[in-house]
Design an enzyme around this catalytic site. Structure first.
Site, mmCIF file in Angstrom:
data_model
loop_
_atom_site.group_PDB
_atom_site.id
_atom_site.type_symbol
_atom_site.label_atom_id
_atom_site.label_comp_id
_atom_site.label_asym_id
_atom_site.label_seq_id
_atom_site.Cartn_x
_atom_site.Cartn_y
_atom_site.Cartn_z
ATOM 1 N N ASP A 1 82.887 -87.955 3.536
ATOM 2 C CA ASP A 1 83.443 -86.830 4.289
ATOM 3 C C ASP A 1 84.672 -87.329 5.033
ATOM 4 O OD1 ASP A 1 81.247 -85.530 3.361
ATOM 5 O OD2 ASP A 1 80.373 -85.080 5.318
ATOM 6 N N ASP B 1 76.652 -72.884 0.754
ATOM 7 C CA ASP B 1 76.235 -73.479 2.020
ATOM 8 C C ASP B 1 75.384 -72.450 2.740
ATOM 9 O OD1 ASP B 1 77.880 -75.542 1.237
ATOM 10 O OD2 ASP B 1 79.565 -74.898 2.465
#
EC number: 5.3.1.16
Length: 249
Positions: free
Chosen positions: A10, A131
């Site tokens: 990330d 998500d």
């Protein structure tokens, strides 16, 4: 069906970080160089690397694209990329730079004509990022929760040509509480397509549990915090997956 372990990188502010439950205020920096981290995962046996542009997800446009393209060019395994990808030009830019799979989330939910076009053009190189919070899809870097049921949306997108989904359970991401195996397997069975699990993997047994659903279409898992906090190593995970396949075979 084989089961792929995707080590996650990330990227925020050019560095390799992790967030807790997607909270930009709860960040831990794990490395100054995402490229060095990607090379480390390859050395440990990664067959894919999962990259997320956290700044891009929040801003709605790629913000760490130069670093991501450098990683795609520099390592010998395919990379998949998500975060702020909302136009056909951005998708083409990444694919031309050597990215193997582009993850589209917010745009897939908010702009279905766009989603139809990209799936018809590059369906095998697109993953739809779902998500979810309590089975409902969230968008815009997880800052907005919709009233859209993940399974219903996924089934509709399959009719447009979707082949791969990435299911992230926001409530479990970065928490090390175990993945939402039931919902992930249900999504794979409902769509008949490949589903990659993301969020909550904390121990090797979590990967093994997910891998038991490989025949249902659960094709892999994205692992972040568990690797960065040394809950287990990537090498250990890959050895266990190989052992599972030889045992199952």
């Amino acid at each position: 069906m084989s089961f792929i372990v995707y080590p996650a990188i990330d990227i925020r502010g050019g560095k390799c970080v992790r967030l807790f439950q997607g909270d930009y205020g709860q960040e831990t920096v794990y490395a100054d160089s995402p490229l060095a981290m990607a090379k480390r995962w390859v050395e440990q046996g990664a067959s894919w690397v999962h990259l997320v542009d956290l700044d891009g997800a929040k801003e709605g446009k790629p913000a760490n694209a130069a670093i991501i393209k450098e990683i795609a060019r520099s390592i010998p395994v395919p990379v998949q990329v998500g975060g702020g990808i909302r136009t056909e030009e951005q998708i083409a830019d990444y694919l031309e730079a050597g990215v193997a799979r582009v993850i589209v989330g917010t745009a897939a939910i908010e702009d279905e004509p766009f989603t139809k076009r990209i799936l018809q053009n590059d369906g095998d190189k697109i993953a739809i990022g779902l998500d979810c919070r309590n089975g409902l899809v969230a968008t815009r870097g997880w800052l907005t929760t919709t009233d859209v049921q993940a399974t219903e949306l996924a089934k509709r997108l399959v009719t447009y040509g979707a082949e791969t989904f990435i299911y992230t359970d926001i409530a479990r991401d970065g928490t090390m509480t175990g993945p939402n195996v039931e919902e992930i397997a249900a999504l794979a069975m409902a769509t008949g397509k490949s589903v990659i699990a993301s969020g909550g993997v904390s121990q090797l047994d979590d990967l093994l549990t997910l891998a038991t659903h490989a025949s249902d279409g659960v094709s892999g898992a994205i692992v972040g915090k568990a690797l960065y906090t040394d809950a287990f190593t990537l090498e250990e995970a890959l050895q266990r997956m190989e052992g599972r396949e030889s045992y199952a075979g």
